[in-house]
Design an enzyme around this catalytic site. Structure first.
Site, PDB file in Angstrom:
ATOM      1  CD  GLU A  75      -2.955   2.860  -5.661  1.00 52.73           C
ATOM      2  OE1 GLU A  75      -3.873   2.204  -6.193  1.00 52.73           O
ATOM      3  OE2 GLU A  75      -1.965   2.333  -5.142  1.00 52.73           O
TER       4      GLU A  75
ATOM      5  NE  ARG B  36      -4.264  -1.275  -0.086  1.00 50.94           N
ATOM      6  CZ  ARG B  36      -4.387  -2.317  -0.910  1.00 50.94           C
ATOM      7  NH1 ARG B  36      -3.385  -2.665  -1.711  1.00 50.94           N
ATOM      8  NH2 ARG B  36      -5.513  -3.007  -0.951  1.00 50.94           N
TER       9      ARG B  36
ATOM     10  CG  HIS C  13      -2.929  -1.088  -7.294  1.00 51.87           C
ATOM     11  ND1 HIS C  13      -3.422  -0.501  -6.159  1.00 51.87           N
ATOM     12  CD2 HIS C  13      -2.908  -2.430  -7.027  1.00 51.87           C
ATOM     13  CE1 HIS C  13      -3.702  -1.436  -5.262  1.00 51.87           C
ATOM     14  NE2 HIS C  13      -3.388  -2.629  -5.767  1.00 51.87           N
TER      15      HIS C  13
HETATM   16  C1  8YV Z   1      -6.647  -5.297  -6.014  1.00 57.35           C
HETATM   17  C2  8YV Z   1      -5.163  -5.079  -3.955  1.00 57.35           C
HETATM   18  O1  8YV Z   1      -6.462  -5.465  -7.357  1.00 57.35           O
HETATM   19  O2  8YV Z   1      -6.385  -6.953  -3.231  1.00 57.35           O
HETATM   20  C3  8YV Z   1      -5.834  -5.911  -2.942  1.00 57.35           C
HETATM   21  O3  8YV Z   1      -5.802  -5.508  -1.756  1.00 57.35           O
HETATM   22  O4  8YV Z   1      -4.454  -4.216  -3.655  1.00 57.35           O
HETATM   23  C4  8YV Z   1      -5.298  -5.292  -5.389  1.00 57.35           C
HETATM   24  O5  8YV Z   1      -4.596  -6.406  -5.742  1.00 57.35           O
HETATM   25  C5  8YV Z   1      -7.381  -4.046  -5.872  1.00 57.35           C
HETATM   26  O6  8YV Z   1      -7.548  -3.733  -4.556  1.00 57.35           O
HETATM   27  C6  8YV Z   1      -8.683  -4.159  -6.622  1.00 57.35           C
HETATM   28  O7  8YV Z   1      -9.791  -3.925  -5.824  1.00 57.35           O
END
Ligand code: 8YV
Length: 284
Positions: free
Chosen positions: A232, A203, A250
């Site tokens: 983001e 993150r 991402h």
């Molecule tokens: C996701 C992510 O693609 O799963 C997670 O926490 O950071 C990502 O891999 C993203 O959050 C899509 O909702």
């Protein structure tokens, strides 16, 4: 599934196979424009649904959780991360919350290595960097030490500071919490070896951009490979002109197979709940 399908608010467009399964088993209201819904947008559309399938893009702080109509009984997030949901508020309201762990681990690990190699190409010879990357000695910090079969010879550090002191390559894999926010700040970077490389697929807010960007510009940190960013979808624009920052939008989990697996896992949790069972990935 019972004949009377539960009503599901699908707050993003997810992969087609996931949308098809959701439409088969639920009475769906879909964000068909794939708009970036705010919490208020979700509240405005949740008056008639039993559950919400959301992405991490929509934030659910306490006021949004409290603003959800009483008919909403479950929130399934299509992500392993859940820092966008106030779990205490969910527990207090009796809202069941689930995430999608495990199924994206391999895809994110691939992107981590890609970033490590891409960022490393800017130091020394690319071949040497690759060779070093593949023959690395692993050091790690975790709140508790792993069992030997999981540790596989990795060297445990009981504080982040101790790890930072030896981290020629630092890869971040923790959750975003009040404790980890800005863990990599000016003090942390000062502990790292000269010319270290930082990779982040976890993150964005775990790194203090105001500390990392000057460190990249001075060469104190040789390079960074970043898939995630604080704030983001807005990205600190300085990264666009920082030559030793290798950035991705991402995409850690962005393979069709992984995204399907995430969606199916979220639907498995919803199915369990509506069949009166305990969802395996229950967070609240
Ligand atoms: C996701 C992510 O693609 O799963 C997670 O926490 O950071 C990502 O891999 C993203 O959050 C899509 O909702």
């Amino acid at each position: 599934m019972p004949n009377n399908k539960p009503r599901l608010l699908v707050a993003r467009i997810f992969p087609q196979d996931v949308m098809d399964r959701a439409a088969r088993d639920y009475d769906c209201i879909v964000n068909s424009e794939d708009a970036n819904w705010s919490g208020d947008d979700v509240i405005a559309r949740a008056g008639d649904v039993d559950a919400i399938l959301t992405s991490a893009r929509t934030k659910y702080p306490a006021e949004v959780i409290q603003g959800l109509p009483a008919n909403v009984r479950m929130l399934a997030t299509f992500s392993v991360g859940y820092e966008h949901i106030d779990l205490d508020a969910a527990k207090a309201r009796g809202l069941v919350v689930t995430n999608t762990p495990d199924v994206l681990t391999e895809a994110v690990a691939d992107i981590t290595i890609l970033l490590l190699l891409a960022a490393s190409r800017r130091i020394g010879r690319a071949a040497a960097a690759r060779a070093r990357a593949m023959g690395m000695t692993i050091h790690y910090h975790n709140r508790s030490r792993l069992a030997p079969d999981l540790e596989q010879g990795a060297v445990y550090h009981d504080t982040p500071q101790s790890l930072l002191k030896v981290a020629q390559f630092l890869s971040i894999h923790c959750e975003s919490t009040p404790e980890t926010r800005h863990l990599i700040n000016e003090d942390g970077i000062a502990l790292m070896p000269e010319g270290a490389i930082i990779v982040n697929t976890a993150r964005g807010d775990i790194i203090d951009d105001d500390a990392l960007i000057p460190a990249l510009e001075s060469g104190r940190i040789a390079a960074a490979g970043l898939d995630v960013f604080a704030g983001e979808p807005d990205v600190d624009k300085r990264y666009f002109t920082t030559k030793n920052a290798f950035i991705l939008p991402h995409i850690g989990s962005a393979t069709v197979e992984t995204r399907n697996a995430m969606g199916f896992r979220a639907l498995d949790n919803l199915d369990a709940f509506f069949q009166g069972e305990e969802p395996v990935d229950r967070l609240a």
